[in-house]
Design an enzyme around this catalytic site. Structure first.
Site, short mmCIF file in Angstrom:
data_model
loop_
_atom_site.label_atom_id
_atom_site.label_comp_id
_atom_site.label_asym_id
_atom_site.label_seq_id
_atom_site.Cartn_x
_atom_site.Cartn_y
_atom_site.Cartn_z
N ASP A 510 37.16 36.26 17.35
CA ASP A 510 37.44 36.92 16.07
C ASP A 510 38.81 37.59 16.18
OD1 ASP A 510 37.02 38.04 13.55
OD2 ASP A 510 35.79 39.69 14.32
N GLU A 513 44.17 36.23 14.48
CA GLU A 513 45.31 35.78 13.63
C GLU A 513 46.64 36.02 14.32
OE1 GLU A 513 42.78 37.76 12.66
OE2 GLU A 513 41.67 36.08 11.77
N ASP A 586 35.76 37.57 6.11
CA ASP A 586 35.08 38.70 5.47
C ASP A 586 34.96 38.54 3.97
OD1 ASP A 586 35.02 39.63 8.02
OD2 ASP A 586 36.64 41.08 7.76
#
Ligand code: NOJ
Length: 913
Positions: A510, A513, A586
């Site tokens: 997670d 990015e 999300d």
């Protein structure tokens, strides 16, 4: 939550405020390209082109700067053209993306079939496609049967900022000739050549402007798809009245829908489709990228106005695609199809196919931020059994660790992780735990210490380790672009290194990015430094790809190469399909997010990433029971199926909403498990033949214009059409059933519908509108277990749906569900089923595979059998016939055979007379 230095880190620290993200007007290279590209005209020196075995090379010179670029045109196996443009003699090397192409693509020799100083025509000598290069102004046309399919630089938007000596040094040298961009101080600020401001952030660019761009005109095309990830419609929209599609991986908590801003991942690849052809453009560049789309609708000119020839030309519509990247080179692959399936193969030839997932990962996953402790896990696990709901995987989010130090366990909450995993193992279930790329700065944390010692972190531009804030507080970020870092990181997953892990533990990457709280746009400064001295700006979009690659490799290595990994990642790039699954981050517990999950997943699916899903229920907020049920129903028919919720939401395990809702959710999950043989077979197809698992209708019906814009329903493989209910209190849904020669059968009522129509289907809360296409055979399991592991030996059923010609086909794939033996030892079973002239035949689809199974087909259900049979017999491979009992329903035209005992791996026939 845990303290980070002096400041608390909370979920609200993540972006809710959209002003922290840029729109196009705030992106300097975009402004430059818009203002300056038209000033530059390029001319190709075709008279000195060299036509080599691998590529044809020629110079392109900008009339303004006189800087010369080197263009290389390659023919690549399978009807692919590649165009590379770089500076001929750059001041220093420019970044080229590594590790995305699975191997060096095999080239086919292009031969020149005509040409002079003004033009050059290249062909691979096999297909009908030709590449016509024009010298002045530089332009390339791809031509098929005298028709121009695509033109490159026909709008003159080729843009290539050559690397320059920094302004100050240049001024010292008084080199006034170099005027590629206007160098007046005022313009400099606005154009962000050497420095770019955004809010309180200043991006200092040591290499100065380095942006590249090029336009592509797609003749006759007005339907474009691809370039994930955006919370947008499946069909790409015209960008002429707003922002371009942005490809820049960002952590956008509760992202806005119908927006073109970049979110977690990027695949710089789009597909265009028209009635007779599908093509793809794969722009291999990992820096921030913008894509403008402009469709010119078909304009009909009258003969008198334009003359007959012009009239024929002008009726065609056209879509122009303008790619712009902040840096790197131009390296673009043109996939010429002609069918959608060909384009999928062409793209997979370059970037690889979907990894074959372990079977358990196609079951249902239960996640929450966070399951509190071992007791909580035990209770939730038991809840599934108590309520007779199958599930396969329990998930642990960041709170399971010792202060967000990945590879550790919070000793109070999870004192005995192995015991917890043994409990799950005893029910054939698995555990997934999170492992993020940020590493807490803590001299007592061994992962940090070892990475620090070896210089494995991304560096800041001053040469120290880059430091940024994320969940654990101040952290450094592993530089996964360095092969040594990846090797070391992979090693952290060995059982001895990762204390408390067992072979049923898998991984979730997670925040990759990467997410950097309080960084510009919540990510890393672009001038951070990676392995090889490359700035972060060069490779931002591929950072997460590399983490998932290293994680998947780690899981393979810990099993000594034997077991398939499962890794979920939030950030991704072209080729991420090779390493596991992706989810849409999300989302919010609102109907509109349920609805947008369909186009978002369709877009991922056609750009290679078949194993994708959205958080069921919506991550943020509390879904009402009806929304939750509808989301489970949709999720059950989407590839990656996981319920997940953020920390401050109410608990929402499937049994917490009263008996009726429990029943509905149970039923949805059980439908998923019933269809697992079909899902697994589809993943095999994706793995070996690059065919997406979840397919927009236009792929299956490429000749049907009405299907091109459909995105509230889709196909699973070529047999099932699903139209999830995404509206509250729905009592009907309008389902479009494509194909004038098709028939469709409602999977629930067995009602038969002719294709090429929209039908109003009544829906109750337990309806998941799904239809089996006439002509298909779908393998199912007839009983459902606690998890996939309990269903290995359970019997199969076949759902045969007859076409208008009373025939049907299908296939079935099986292996051990977890190892690489299907690949290395050919331990697999691949069968094909056909129903023709009232005989159903089970035969071998691939003689190379051997995986005998004891499982039987115990039920066969035929839809659309028009007349009552007088007898049904089975015939085994030794020719022995046996009569079987059957039930025929004349009203619904269905034939049901039950209590059969036909081995799934053997040849047999069923004769209906
Ligand atoms: C952000 C992820 O998108 C979400 O799924 C996760 O629960 C939180 N990070 C905490 O790890």
């Amino acid at each position: 939550m845990e303290a980070a230095g002096k400041e608390e880190i909370s979920v609200e620290d993540e972006a809710v405020d959209k002003n922290i993200f840029k729109d196009c007007s705030k992106i300097a290279f975009y402004r430059r390209q818009k203002q300056l590209s038209r000033r530059a005209t390029y001319q190709a020196s075709l008279d000195s082109a060299t036509i080599g075995k691998d590529s044809t090379k020629f110079q392109i010179i900008s009339e303004t700067t006189k800087v010369s670029l080197l263009a290389e045109v390659y023919g690549i196996e399978g009807n692919i053209f590649r165009l590379k443009i770089n500076e001929e003699t750059p001041l220093k090397p420019r970044y080229e993306v590594l590790d995305v192409l699975t191997s060096k693509p095999s080239t086919v020799r292009l031969i020149s079939c005509s040409g002079d100083a003004d033009s050059l025509v290249l062909t691979d000598g096999k297909g009908d496609l030709k590449c016509n290069i024009t010298a002045n102004p530089f332009k390339i046309d791809l031509v098929s049967q005298e028709e121009v399919v695509m033109s490159i630089n026909s709008l003159g938007q080729l843009y290539f900022e050559h690397l320059q000596i920094p302004l100050k040094q240049r001024a010292a040298k008084e080199n006034k000739e170099d005027t590629s961009v206007d160098a007046s101080q005022e313009d400099q600020e606005d154009l962000g050549l050497w420095e770019e401001k955004f809010g309180k952030f200043v991006d200092v660019k040591v290499n100065g402007p380095a942006s590249v761009g090029l336009d592509f005109s797609l003749h006759g095309f007005e339907h474009l798809y691809g370039i994930p990830q955006h919370a947008e419609s499946h069909q790409l929209k015209n960008t002429s009245d707003g922002d371009a599609y942005r490809l820049y991986n960002l952590d956008v908590y509760g992202y806005k829908i119908h927006d073109k801003m970049g979110i977690y991942g990027s695949v710089p690849y789009l597909l265009a489709h028209k009635l007779s052809r599908t093509v793809g453009i794969f722009w291999l560049n990992a820096s921030e990228t913008l894509v403008e789309i402009n469709t010119e609708p078909a304009v009909k000119y009258t003969l008198t106005q334009m003359g007959p020839v012009a009239a024929k030309q002008k009726v065609r519509c056209r879509t122009d695609v303008h790619w712009m990247s902040e840096s790197g080179i131009i390296d673009v692959f043109l996939l010429t199809g002609p069918t959608p399936s060909d384009v999928f193969k062409q793209y997979s030839y370059l970037t690889g196919t979907q990894a074959m997932p372990p079977l358990f990962s196609l079951g249902y996953h239960q996640c929450r931020w966070n399951y509190e402790d071992e007791q909580d896990i035990k209770e939730v696990d038991a809840g599934f059994d108590e309520h007779d709901i199958p599930y396969d995987v329990m998930w642990l989010d960041i709170e399971h660790t010792e202060g967000k130090r990945y590879f550790t366990w919070d000793k109070k909450r999870f004192p005995n992780p192995k015991r917890m995993q043994e409990l799950l193992r005893s029910k054939n279930r698995k555990l997934v735990v999170i492992s993020d790329p940020h590493i807490k700065i803590d001299p007592n944390y061994s992962v940090y210490v070892k990475a620090k010692e070896q210089g494995f972190f991304v560096r800041n531009h001053e040469g120290g380790d880059f430091e940024g804030v994320c969940w654990p507080g101040l952290s450094s970020y592993l530089d996964f672009t360095n092969p040594k870092v990846r090797e070391w990181y992979s090693g952290l997953f060995t059982f001895s290194a990762y204390q408390g892990s067992t072979d049923i533990l898998y991984i979730w990457n997670d925040m990759n990015e990467p997410s950097v709280f309080r960084g510009p746009e919540l990510t890393m400064q672009k001038n951070a430094i990676h392995h090889g001295n490359w700035e972060h700006r060069e490779l931002h979009n591929i950072y997460g790809f590399y983490q998932q690659m290293a994680t998947a490799e780690g899981l393979i290595q810990r099993s000594k190469g034997k077991e398939r990994p499962f890794v979920l990642t939030r950030s991704f790039f072209a080729g991420s399909q090779k390493y596991g699954a992706v989810w849409t981050g999300d989302n919010t517990a609102e109907w509109s997010y349920l609805k947008i999950s369909i186009p978002m997943l369709l877009t991922l699916s056609i750009t290679g990433i078949s194993f994708c899903g959205a958080d069921v229920g919506g991550f943020i907020g509390n879904p009402e029971a009806e929304l939750l049920v509808r989301w489970y129903q949709a999720g059950a028919y989407q590839p990656f199926f996981r319920g997940h919720a953020t920390m401050n939401t109410k608990r929402r395990e499937p049994w917490l909403f009263g008996e009726e809702y429990t029943r509905l959710i149970r039923e949805a999950i059980r439908q998923r498990y019933t269809l697992l043989p079909y899902w697994y077979s589809l993943f095999y197809r994706a793995h070996v033949a690059a065919q997406p698992v979840m397919r927009p209708l236009w792929i299956e019906f490429p000749e049907e214009l009405d299907a091109f814009g459909v995105e509230d329903e889709y196909m699973l493989g070529s047999a099932l059409l699903v139209h999830p209910v995404t509206e509250p209190k729905a009592s009907t849904v309008d389902v479009f059933l494509p194909g004038s020669n098709e028939v469709w059968y409602d999977c629930k009522t067995f009602a038969r519908w002719e294709g090429a129509r929209t039908v109003k289907i009544p829906v109750a809360l337990d309806t998941i509108p799904s239809f089996q296409r006439g002509g298909s055979i779908v393998p199912i399991k007839t009983t459902v277990g606690k998890s996939t592991g309990y269903m290995t030996d359970s019997p199969y059923g076949l759902r045969v749906a007859l076409s208008t010609k009373d025939s049907a086909m299908g296939e079935f794939y099986l292996d051990d569900g977890h190892s690489f033996r299907y690949l290395h030892q050919k331990q697999f079973l691949h069968r094909k089923f056909s129903f023709l002239s009232d005989v159903l035949i089970n035969s071998c689809a691939d003689e190379r595979g051997h995986y005998p199974s004891k499982c039987v087909v115990e039920q066969i259900f035929v839809l659309g059998l028009k007349k009552q049979p007088s007898s049904v017999t089975t015939r085994s491979s030794d020719g022995k016939d046996e009569p079987v009992a059957f039930t025929y329903c004349a009203q619904m035209s269905t034939l049901r055979l039950e209590k059969l005992s036909l081995n799934i791996s053997a040849d047999w026939e069923v004769h209906v007379r």
